[in-house]
Write a protein that holds these residues in place. Structure first.
Motif, short mmCIF file in Angstrom:
data_model
loop_
_atom_site.label_atom_id
_atom_site.label_comp_id
_atom_site.label_asym_id
_atom_site.label_seq_id
_atom_site.Cartn_x
_atom_site.Cartn_y
_atom_site.Cartn_z
N LYS A 200 0.83 -1.21 0.00
CA LYS A 200 0.00 0.00 0.00
C LYS A 200 0.86 1.26 0.00
O LYS A 200 0.65 2.18 -0.81
CB LYS A 200 -0.91 -0.01 1.24
CG LYS A 200 -1.79 1.23 1.37
CD LYS A 200 -2.62 1.16 2.65
CE LYS A 200 -3.43 2.44 2.84
NZ LYS A 200 -4.22 2.40 4.09
N ASN B 217 1.94 6.87 -7.17
CA ASN B 217 0.92 7.85 -7.56
C ASN B 217 1.42 9.29 -7.49
O ASN B 217 0.71 10.22 -7.87
CB ASN B 217 -0.32 7.69 -6.67
CG ASN B 217 -1.10 6.43 -7.02
OD1 ASN B 217 -1.14 6.02 -8.18
ND2 ASN B 217 -1.68 5.79 -6.01
N SER C 124 -4.11 -7.17 -5.53
CA SER C 124 -3.91 -5.73 -5.75
C SER C 124 -3.67 -5.41 -7.22
O SER C 124 -2.98 -4.44 -7.55
CB SER C 124 -2.72 -5.25 -4.91
OG SER C 124 -2.87 -5.59 -3.56
N GLU D 124 -4.52 -1.79 -8.50
CA GLU D 124 -3.62 -0.77 -7.97
C GLU D 124 -2.25 -0.85 -8.63
O GLU D 124 -1.61 0.18 -8.92
CB GLU D 124 -3.48 -0.93 -6.45
CG GLU D 124 -4.74 -0.63 -5.66
CD GLU D 124 -5.69 -1.82 -5.57
OE1 GLU D 124 -5.45 -2.83 -6.27
OE2 GLU D 124 -6.67 -1.74 -4.80
N ASP E 107 -2.48 0.57 -12.15
CA ASP E 107 -2.53 2.04 -12.08
C ASP E 107 -1.15 2.61 -11.80
O ASP E 107 -0.77 3.66 -12.34
CB ASP E 107 -3.51 2.48 -10.99
CG ASP E 107 -4.96 2.22 -11.37
OD1 ASP E 107 -5.23 2.04 -12.57
OD2 ASP E 107 -5.82 2.20 -10.45
#
Length: 632
Positions: free
Chosen positions: A404, A411, A444, A447, A450
């Motif tokens: 995480k 990002n 995941s 994620e 992305d």
């Protein structure tokens, strides 16, 4: 070897006309002689020792060395014949009485070294009043080196027989009670050896120190070191509390920060037992105060000590305030020395290992700091630590936290998290997680995709392919498996990635046969790139690695998915097969022929391929293959 050889050696030792080096060399030859001969001639060796004692008494300085060396060698020989120890010891006393100078200077220090061996052979010797007088004589000497060697020999002997410490307390008290004595510091350094072996022999000394030093700031550094290194057994809980409270006061009040650090380590080790709950609660309060002090004063060594203190005791269910770790983590920004950075990260990992419940704070710190690092060695340290946490995590949620925090970094903008760092973290953190916990990668999937798409590149694509491969090979039936497989096939640029795609898909094809038959357009596009490269590359070796290997992997994939090929995709499938046949090198042709043989096992496929082949301009060697397998 005969006894005459020993006698010859002893004659050389006794001959004062020879150079001292020659005589010492002869003494050192004695242990090389046959042990049976040595044991049988111990009395003769003692006679030679008597000769040397006479020479010492004559006041010849060099003879102290020959006398002492022979005595040391004799003490080693007696280990082979312990029954002679009493007789030898009595003989030695007679030498001392006859030649008093053998108990001075170098001869005395070497005598005490020999006594240490005697004590090792027969423990009772240390309780002999005469032996005690020898140690007293050394400690009362006016020569510093004699006192120093005497003290060390005494402590070494007491280490062998710790329960004799109380017998020698009067001698030890002469040094303990006098801080001005040059041996005061050495005494406590040496006493630490006994304390490590057993606490009870030094307990009277500890109780004496607790009464003597009521003001913590007055305690000398060497005494603090001694107290901090005590290994007090749990059944002496009163002692643990008494010593512990003293160390707590030193840690808080002493102006010398080094002593504070020593005290913190001592407390952490002293309170490590799970039963010492109240003591550990006091330690937590102490660490709260010290972590604040470390941050305010930018005292990195104190912050490191607090971190290490957290990593030692068994904390059980005791709550560790997050404010402690947060305060210590904030001290990291003040570090200038790269070596201290490494020490800090090692200490953090130790804290995680002892207190996994603090992992979230530690992982968040590691990832955030990693994004700001420019030093390669330090990057490696951070990523290695994150990987070590992932591979040793006792709970899955710890690995999820690493993922995480790491994906959150992806990002960020390219200025905050550079392309290089994205590649580095993917290879050194995400890939290692995939190898140890592949299911989490699949969980995941969105994620991760992305994160890649934020700042895509061919290099990053290839690393993500390797990450997804580790997950897909073990969990092909996961609901996100096909999504990740499609990512591998949807390369941003086949020119740079086709070999990676084919290598990975060739390993996974047997798990995704049906799905891959729906992606023949991808394989057709990849084949077009390979054939274009084939025309451009002229170097034979380069062509083998970049073209032939790729063609072989493609043939392997097509052969694997062959049983799942449905009628509606036969035209596309056959087009790829024939295009490979037409352009295959000699080395690849066998692979293509094997592929074709397996394809035509069903009659409808044979006839379809035959019709397709007549529409193509196939070179002679390709036609031979088709005839050989019965297609034409």
């Amino acid at each position: 070897m005969s006894s005459s050889s020993l006698l010859d050696v002893l004659k050389i030792i006794e001959d004062r006309e020879l150079k001292i080096q020659e005589r010492l060399a002869a003494i050192n030859k004695i242990p090389q002689l046959d042990s049976n001969i040595l044991i049988a001639n111990i009395r003769r060796i003692l006679e030679t020792l008597t000769y040397l004692g006479k020479y010492v008494e004559m006041g010849i300085p060099s003879e102290q060395e020959t006398y002492g060396t022979l005595l040391l060698i004799l003490s080693e020989v007696l280990k082979l014949a312990p029954k002679y120890i009493d007789e030898t010891f009595k003989f030695l006393r007679k030498i001392h009485e006859a030649f008093p100078k053998t108990l001075s200077g170098r001869a005395l220090t070497m005598t005490l070294h020999a006594l240490k061996n005697f004590v090792g052979i027969k423990h009772e010797i240390i309780f002999d009043p005469y032996v005690k007088d020898l140690f007293r004589k050394a400690l009362m000497s006016k020569e510093h080196y004699v006192r120093l060697e005497g003290l060390r020999s005494l402590i070494d002997s007491l280490w062998i027989v710790p329960w004799a410490t109380s017998y020698y307390m009067d001698l030890l008290n002469l040094l303990i009670s006098n801080e001005q004595d040059p041996l005061h510091a050495t005494l406590f350094e040496e006493l630490g050896k006994i304390a490590k072996k057993s606490y009870l022999p030094v307990r009277p000394i500890v109780q004496m120190l607790l009464k003597e030093y009521t003001i913590p700031t007055n305690i000398p550094k060497h005494v603090v070191r001694f107290i901090a290194n005590l290994n007090i057994p749990i059944y002496k809980r009163e002692d643990i509390n008494s010593v512990g409270k003293l160390l707590e006061e030193i840690a808080l009040l002493h102006k010398d920060s080094e002593l504070g650090i020593i005290s913190i380590f001592g407390l952490a080790n002293m309170y490590r037992n799970p039963a010492l709950i109240e003591e550990k609660q006091r330690l937590i309060k102490l660490l709260e105060q010290l972590s604040t002090e470390a941050t305010k004063s930018a005292n990195i060594n104190l912050a490191l000590a607090c971190l290490k203190a957290l990593s030692i005791p068994a904390w059980g269910d005791l709550e560790i305030p997050e404010s402690i770790i947060e305060g210590l983590l904030s001290a990291y920004s003040k570090i200038q020395d790269p070596h201290q950075c490494h020490l800090f990260i090692d200490a953090l990992f130790s804290v995680y290992s002892n207190l996994p419940r603090l992992s979230r704070l530690i992982i968040g710190f590691l990832v955030n700091e990693l994004t700001r690092i420019t030093d390669i060695e330090l990057m490696r340290k951070f990523t290695d630590t994150l990987s070590a946490i992932a591979s040793s995590a006792p709970q899955e949620n710890i690995i999820k936290d690493i993922l995480k925090f790491t994906l959150a970094a992806y990002n960020r903008s390219d200025e905050e998290f550079s392309a290089f760092m994205r590649i580095w973290v993917a290879e050194n953190v995400l890939l290692r997680i995939a190898r140890t916990n592949p299911r989490i990668i699949l969980d995941s999937a969105d994620e991760l995709l992305d994160a890649y798409r934020k700042v895509p590149s061919a290099t990053l694509y290839e690393i993500f392919c390797r990450i997804f491969f580790e997950a897909l090979k073990l969990h092909p039936n996961h609901e996100n498996a096909v999504k990740l497989l499609d990512y591998i096939l949807d390369a941003p640029n086949y020119e740079e990635t086709y070999d990676t795609i084919l290598r990975i898909i060739s390993e996974l094809a047997h798990k995704f046969k049906e799905h891959l038959t729906e992606k023949l357009d991808k394989f057709s596009a990849i084949l077009d790139v390979i054939l274009r490269k084939q025309r451009e590359i002229t170097d034979v070796r380069e062509k083998y690695y970049l073209i032939d290997n790729a063609m072989k992997n493609l043939a392997r994939i097509l052969n694997t998915i062959n049983p799942a090929v449905k009628p509606e995709v036969l035209p596309d499938y056959c087009d790829i097969l024939l295009l490979m046949l037409i352009n295959a090198s000699e080395d690849v042709l066998k692979d293509v022929e094997f592929l074709l043989k397996n394809f035509i096992t069903e009659s409808n496929k044979r006839s379809f391929l035959s019709e397709k082949a007549r529409e193509k301009a196939i070179p002679p060697r390709g036609l031979e293959v088709l005839k050989r397998i019965g297609v034409l």
